[in-house]
Structures are given as C-alpha cells and as structure tokens.
Design an enzyme around this catalytic site. Structure first.
Site, mmCIF file in Angstrom:
data_model
loop_
_atom_site.group_PDB
_atom_site.id
_atom_site.type_symbol
_atom_site.label_atom_id
_atom_site.label_comp_id
_atom_site.label_asym_id
_atom_site.label_seq_id
_atom_site.Cartn_x
_atom_site.Cartn_y
_atom_site.Cartn_z
ATOM 1 N N LYS A 11 0.841 -1.197 0.000
ATOM 2 C CA LYS A 11 0.000 0.000 0.000
ATOM 3 C C LYS A 11 0.883 1.257 0.000
ATOM 4 O O LYS A 11 2.101 1.170 0.238
ATOM 5 C CB LYS A 11 -0.914 -0.052 1.230
ATOM 6 C CG LYS A 11 -1.875 -1.254 1.224
ATOM 7 C CD LYS A 11 -2.789 -1.215 2.450
ATOM 8 C CE LYS A 11 -3.705 -2.433 2.496
ATOM 9 N NZ LYS A 11 -4.632 -2.368 3.659
ATOM 10 N N TYR A 51 -12.081 -2.868 -3.327
ATOM 11 C CA TYR A 51 -12.585 -2.945 -1.952
ATOM 12 C C TYR A 51 -14.113 -2.971 -1.892
ATOM 13 O O TYR A 51 -14.698 -2.611 -0.866
ATOM 14 C CB TYR A 51 -12.033 -1.779 -1.126
ATOM 15 C CG TYR A 51 -10.604 -1.995 -0.651
ATOM 16 C CD1 TYR A 51 -10.260 -3.119 0.108
ATOM 17 C CD2 TYR A 51 -9.600 -1.066 -0.930
ATOM 18 C CE1 TYR A 51 -8.961 -3.313 0.560
ATOM 19 C CE2 TYR A 51 -8.295 -1.262 -0.478
ATOM 20 C CZ TYR A 51 -7.988 -2.386 0.275
ATOM 21 O OH TYR A 51 -6.705 -2.580 0.737
ATOM 22 N N PHE A 59 -15.163 2.951 7.367
ATOM 23 C CA PHE A 59 -13.784 3.230 6.949
ATOM 24 C C PHE A 59 -13.609 3.250 5.431
ATOM 25 O O PHE A 59 -12.518 3.504 4.932
ATOM 26 C CB PHE A 59 -12.819 2.208 7.578
ATOM 27 C CG PHE A 59 -13.091 0.772 7.194
ATOM 28 C CD1 PHE A 59 -12.561 0.214 6.034
ATOM 29 C CD2 PHE A 59 -13.897 -0.036 7.999
ATOM 30 C CE1 PHE A 59 -12.803 -1.103 5.694
ATOM 31 C CE2 PHE A 59 -14.155 -1.362 7.657
ATOM 32 C CZ PHE A 59 -13.605 -1.900 6.501
ATOM 33 N N ARG A 87 -1.403 -14.758 3.460
ATOM 34 C CA ARG A 87 -2.133 -14.103 4.563
ATOM 35 C C ARG A 87 -1.369 -14.276 5.881
ATOM 36 O O ARG A 87 -1.344 -13.373 6.713
ATOM 37 C CB ARG A 87 -3.541 -14.700 4.706
ATOM 38 C CG ARG A 87 -4.491 -14.357 3.573
ATOM 39 C CD ARG A 87 -5.076 -12.968 3.653
ATOM 40 N NE ARG A 87 -6.030 -12.803 4.706
ATOM 41 C CZ ARG A 87 -6.801 -11.705 4.840
ATOM 42 N NH1 ARG A 87 -6.705 -10.706 3.969
ATOM 43 N NH2 ARG A 87 -7.633 -11.588 5.847
ATOM 44 N N THR A 93 -5.293 -8.276 10.302
ATOM 45 C CA THR A 93 -5.648 -6.962 9.750
ATOM 46 C C THR A 93 -5.199 -5.824 10.666
ATOM 47 O O THR A 93 -4.647 -4.824 10.201
ATOM 48 C CB THR A 93 -7.178 -6.885 9.538
ATOM 49 O OG1 THR A 93 -7.567 -7.977 8.693
ATOM 50 C CG2 THR A 93 -7.586 -5.569 8.905
ATOM 51 N N ASN A 114 -1.670 -0.390 7.399
ATOM 52 C CA ASN A 114 -1.133 -1.738 7.660
ATOM 53 C C ASN A 114 -0.304 -2.288 6.504
ATOM 54 O O ASN A 114 -0.119 -3.489 6.358
ATOM 55 C CB ASN A 114 -2.244 -2.694 8.117
ATOM 56 C CG ASN A 114 -3.348 -2.850 7.090
ATOM 57 O OD1 ASN A 114 -3.225 -2.368 5.961
ATOM 58 N ND2 ASN A 114 -4.414 -3.527 7.464
ATOM 59 N N GLU A 128 -9.342 -10.229 -7.750
ATOM 60 C CA GLU A 128 -8.390 -9.134 -7.553
ATOM 61 C C GLU A 128 -7.265 -9.189 -8.595
ATOM 62 O O GLU A 128 -6.851 -8.153 -9.115
ATOM 63 C CB GLU A 128 -7.835 -9.185 -6.127
ATOM 64 C CG GLU A 128 -8.917 -8.837 -5.101
ATOM 65 C CD GLU A 128 -8.522 -9.119 -3.656
ATOM 66 O OE1 GLU A 128 -7.393 -9.592 -3.412
ATOM 67 O OE2 GLU A 128 -9.353 -8.868 -2.764
HETATM 68 N N1 UDP Z 1 -9.597 -1.151 7.514
HETATM 69 C C1 UDP Z 1 -9.614 -0.002 8.253
HETATM 70 N N2 UDP Z 1 -10.374 0.025 9.393
HETATM 71 C C2 UDP Z 1 -11.112 -1.051 9.809
HETATM 72 C C3 UDP Z 1 -11.083 -2.222 9.037
HETATM 73 C C4 UDP Z 1 -10.305 -2.243 7.881
HETATM 74 O O1 UDP Z 1 -8.960 0.980 7.913
HETATM 75 O O2 UDP Z 1 -11.769 -0.970 10.845
HETATM 76 C C5 UDP Z 1 -8.792 -1.185 6.281
HETATM 77 C C6 UDP Z 1 -7.447 -1.870 6.480
HETATM 78 O O3 UDP Z 1 -6.476 -1.156 5.723
HETATM 79 C C7 UDP Z 1 -7.672 -3.241 5.884
HETATM 80 C C8 UDP Z 1 -8.637 -2.922 4.751
HETATM 81 O O4 UDP Z 1 -9.484 -1.899 5.273
HETATM 82 O O5 UDP Z 1 -6.452 -3.822 5.443
HETATM 83 C C9 UDP Z 1 -9.489 -4.074 4.276
HETATM 84 O O6 UDP Z 1 -10.116 -4.673 5.387
HETATM 85 P P1 UDP Z 1 -10.159 -6.252 5.540
HETATM 86 O O7 UDP Z 1 -11.069 -6.576 6.676
HETATM 87 O O8 UDP Z 1 -10.479 -6.869 4.220
HETATM 88 O O9 UDP Z 1 -8.673 -6.608 6.011
HETATM 89 P P2 UDP Z 1 -7.471 -7.332 5.262
HETATM 90 O O10 UDP Z 1 -8.069 -8.350 4.313
HETATM 91 O O11 UDP Z 1 -6.681 -6.270 4.558
HETATM 92 O O12 UDP Z 1 -6.673 -7.966 6.363
HETATM 93 MG MG MG Z 2 -9.562 -8.184 2.926
#
Ligand code: UDP
Ligand code: MG
Length: 152
Positions: A11, A51, A59, A87, A93, A114, A128
């Site tokens: 990112k 997304y 968010f 993952r 996350t 993150n 994706e």
């Molecule tokens: N995110 C955020 N706040 C939240 C949850 C998610 O900013 O409360 C952002 C974070 O950057 C995350 C992305 O949204 O990586 C996508 O969320 P997801 O639950 O899909 O997490 P990931 O698959 O990236 O672990």
């Molecule tokens: Mg995700």
C-alpha cells in the site's frame, strides 16, 4: 495442497516508508514465486471495485482515498497453498493483533496503515488479480531451479 496464485499489494504507506524491498523479500524468502509485478497508481474507480465488499462501512471512503493517495506495488505470488500462506506472512488486519514475525506484526502499528494487502480466498484472489493484471502481464509458467528445494 494445490498450486495457487494470490494477489498482494504494498500500500502507499509501505511504498512511502521505503519498505518495498523488505516486503517483497519476505515473500521471496518464504519460497513463494513472483509471477506478476507492477508499480502503479490506483484510480478511485478501481480502488472502489477492489474494496467493493467494504462499501458502506465507516472506513470505506478513507480507505479508498488512502489507497489512491500514492503509488502501490501490485503483485501476483504463486505457490502451494499460496493464498493462506501469504495471509500468514502478512498477519492480522489490525497490526496490534498481528503476530511478531508477520509483516504487519513487525512493520505496522495502525489498522489504517497496515502496509500490505493480500487476497482472503480463492475467489477474491481470482477477482483481484483480474482487476490489476491482464493475462499477458502474468508469467504463465516460470520454472525456477530452486523449486525442488522449496516443495517436494
Ligand atoms: N480497515 C480499516 N479500518 C477497519 C477495518 C479495515 O482501515 O476498521 C482497512 C485496512 O487497511 C484493511 C482494509 O481496510 O487492510 C481491508 O479490510 P479487511 O477486513 O479486508 O482486512 P485485510 O483483508 O486487509 O486484512
Ligand atoms: Mg480483505
């Protein structure tokens, strides 16, 4: 375990912080194979599509503006069980809950910063990859001499 392909992106925070080499190195060292790689700036339309599952969440708008705020590194990694493996390399996350040794557990402190994205399952990986890469931009087959030392 079957050979899978997964979508991973560094990112804008990871790029700005000079972590491209560090992050790519973690997937390389684990044994995954890089089959697609691109430095790019994401359009708001593509970011919203990528997304899409989070549309309507509090968010969402911030996430779209963050992910389009600077360059990202889009990648496709291949390997046995690559989706779950990537993952695990990435970590939870929320970096506060991410295990030490994972990318987020070592390099991040905030859920909104993150540093890396990874597909969460076979369908999202397929979806994706197709958002970010044309078929012609992914290596169809790339036998590495080390493959036999990574998987039996
Ligand atoms: N995110 C955020 N706040 C939240 C949850 C998610 O900013 O409360 C952002 C974070 O950057 C995350 C992305 O949204 O990586 C996508 O969320 P997801 O639950 O899909 O997490 P990931 O698959 O990236 O672990
Ligand atoms: Mg995700």
């Amino acid at each position: 375990m079957s050979v899978e392909r997964t979508f991973v992106a560094i990112k804008p925070d990871g790029v700005e912080r000079g972590l491209i080499g560090e992050i790519i190195g973690r997937f390389e060292k684990r044994g995954l194979k890089l089959v697609g790689l691109k430095l790019m700036k994401l359009s708001p339309e593509k970011a919203q599509e990528h997304y899409g599952e989070h549309k309507g969440k509090p968010f969402f708008d911030g996430l779209v503006s963050f992910i389009t705020s600077g360059p990202i590194v889009a990648m496709v990694w291949e390997g046995n069980g690559a989706i779950t493996l990537a993952r695990n390399v990435i970590g939870a996350t929320n970096p506060n809950a991410a295990a030490p040794g994972s990318i987020r557990g070592d390099l991040a402190v905030n859920i909104g910063r993150n540093v890396v994205h990874g597909s969460d399952g076979p369908e999202s990986a397929k979806r994706e990859i197709s958002i970010f890469f044309a078929d012609s931009e992914i290596l169809p087959e790339w036998p590495r001499s080390i493959d036999k030392w990574v998987s039996e």
